[in-house]
Design an enzyme around this catalytic site. Structure first.
Site, PDB file in Angstrom:
ATOM      1  N   HIS A   9       0.830  -1.201   0.000  1.00 29.97           N
ATOM      2  CA  HIS A   9       0.000   0.000   0.000  1.00 29.97           C
ATOM      3  C   HIS A   9       0.870   1.259   0.000  1.00 29.97           C
ATOM      4  CE1 HIS A   9      -2.829   2.806   2.309  1.00 29.97           C
ATOM      5  NE2 HIS A   9      -3.398   2.604   1.143  1.00 29.97           N
ATOM      6  N   GLU A  37      -0.007  -0.677  -4.717  1.00 26.57           N
ATOM      7  CA  GLU A  37      -1.058   0.348  -4.828  1.00 26.57           C
ATOM      8  C   GLU A  37      -0.389   1.703  -4.726  1.00 26.57           C
ATOM      9  OE1 GLU A  37      -4.163   3.146  -2.992  1.00 26.57           O
ATOM     10  OE2 GLU A  37      -2.130   2.656  -2.348  1.00 26.57           O
ATOM     11  N   ASP A  39      -1.251   6.295  -5.451  1.00 31.13           N
ATOM     12  CA  ASP A  39      -2.278   7.331  -5.622  1.00 31.13           C
ATOM     13  C   ASP A  39      -1.779   8.389  -6.588  1.00 31.13           C
ATOM     14  OD1 ASP A  39      -3.877   6.430  -3.102  1.00 31.13           O
ATOM     15  OD2 ASP A  39      -1.839   6.762  -2.368  1.00 31.13           O
ATOM     16  N   HIS A  52      -0.291  10.979  -2.329  1.00 25.53           N
ATOM     17  CA  HIS A  52      -1.607  10.649  -1.771  1.00 25.53           C
ATOM     18  C   HIS A  52      -2.495  11.871  -1.555  1.00 25.53           C
ATOM     19  CE1 HIS A  52      -4.478   9.902   1.509  1.00 25.53           C
ATOM     20  NE2 HIS A  52      -4.602   8.711   0.968  1.00 25.53           N
ATOM     21  N   GLU A 112      -4.805   4.364  -7.997  1.00 27.59           N
ATOM     22  CA  GLU A 112      -5.975   5.013  -7.399  1.00 27.59           C
ATOM     23  C   GLU A 112      -6.020   6.469  -7.843  1.00 27.59           C
ATOM     24  OE1 GLU A 112      -6.342   5.019  -3.080  1.00 27.59           O
ATOM     25  OE2 GLU A 112      -7.962   6.485  -3.262  1.00 27.59           O
TER      26      GLU A 112
HETATM   27  O1  G3P Z   1      -6.829   2.071  -2.528  1.00 27.58           O
HETATM   28  C1  G3P Z   1      -6.920   1.683  -1.204  1.00 27.58           C
HETATM   29  C2  G3P Z   1      -6.549   2.779  -0.258  1.00 27.58           C
HETATM   30  O2  G3P Z   1      -5.333   3.322  -0.668  1.00 27.58           O
HETATM   31  C3  G3P Z   1      -7.591   3.851  -0.149  1.00 27.58           C
HETATM   32  O3  G3P Z   1      -7.320   4.818   0.803  1.00 27.58           O
HETATM   33  O4  G3P Z   1      -6.522   6.974   1.598  1.00 27.58           O
HETATM   34  O5  G3P Z   1      -4.953   5.061   1.560  1.00 27.58           O
HETATM   35  O6  G3P Z   1      -5.658   6.147  -0.557  1.00 27.58           O
HETATM   36  P1  G3P Z   1      -6.054   5.781   0.838  1.00 27.58           P
HETATM   37 MG    MG Z   2      -4.736   4.838  -2.014  1.00 28.71          MG
END
Ligand code: G3P
Ligand code: MG
Length: 243
Positions: A9, A37, A39, A52, A112
């Site tokens: 993550h 993952e 952002d 993020h 994301e």
């Molecule tokens: O995509 C899963 C997760 O990353 C969603 O929340 O705030 O960590 O981007 P966040």
């Molecule tokens: Mg995320």
């Protein structure tokens, strides 16, 4: 042994600064990692960057919104990385340069789109085009808290793999009724439906947890318990502790 698949993550974001090339370098070293993952946001001059927050304040010494920075000004900011060399906000291109080989070997990437606070007109088309130009579309899972963004991704890339992102899995399923998607991406504590209702889906759960440079608490998730709830995959800040 639980068969829950493990994702990094924001990269390996417990021991290294989130969403940096360093955190992704550490992730691609992990054997059997299902995917990474990250952002994305857009700069003032329309460049796709991996960060993020909508603002740069939390992760860099700068102040203000990503969308008010040109890429060259954003690149002047530093991301603290302890004794490792400080990092910069990476572009999506730089991340793909780094991980492309691993994608071709079977690792996945969840992109994301951070469009729920500021919609970033044009972002969906840009990211789909970039992924296409690289020829890695089969390795990509798109997600967003903003369903209209996913609808646009589907429009630009009919075969895109989409994960519906929300806090509760019931809300993910609700959105699935108006959008074709391959997976549900709920918060790990948001499984508010019995396993029977979700057993036909890939369920990738995300968790909050500690981020660099906070110290880990030492607690570990019991993946078998998640699996009993119907979770098939999990996004973790510390994937290296589970694989
Ligand atoms: O995509 C899963 C997760 O990353 C969603 O929340 O705030 O960590 O981007 P966040
Ligand atoms: Mg995320």
């Amino acid at each position: 042994m639980a068969e829950v698949k493990i994702w990094a993550h924001r990269g390996c974001s417990q021991r290294y600064p989130e969403n940096t090339l360093l955190s992704f370098e550490k992730a691609i070293e992990i054997k059997n990692l299902e995917g990474i993952e990250l952002d994305i946001q857009l700069t003032k001059d329309g460049e796709l960057v991996v960060i993020h927050d909508e603002r740069v304040d939390r992760t860099t010494e700068g102040i203000g919104f990503v969308r008010d920075y040109t890429l060259s000004d954003l690149k002047k900011l530093h991301i603290y990385a302890g004794s490792d060399k400080s990092q910069t906000v990476p572009t999506m291109e730089e991340v793909l340069d780094l991980i492309e080989q691993r994608l071709k070997e079977g690792m996945k990437l969840n992109i994301e789109l951070k469009t729920s606070i500021y919609p970033y007109p044009g972002m969906e088309e840009k990211i789909v085009e970039l992924v296409h130009n690289r020829g890695v579309q089969e390795s990509i899972v798109y997600s967003s808290f903003y369903a209209l963004s996913l609808e646009k991704v589907r429009e630009f890339e009919p075969e895109a793999q989409i994960g519906i992102l929300d806090t509760k899995i019931s809300d993910c399923l609700f959105k699935l009724k108006s959008l074709r998607a391959e997976a549900l991406h709920p918060f790990w504590k948001g499984i508010d439906l019995p396993k029977e209702r979700i057993k036909d889906y890939t369920v990738r759960a995300w968790m909050g947890g500690h981020l660099y440079p906070e110290k880990p608490t030492g607690t570990r998730l019991d993946l078998a318990v998640l699996e009993q709830q119907g979770i098939t995959d999990v996004f973790l800040n510390e994937p290296e502790q589970y694989l």
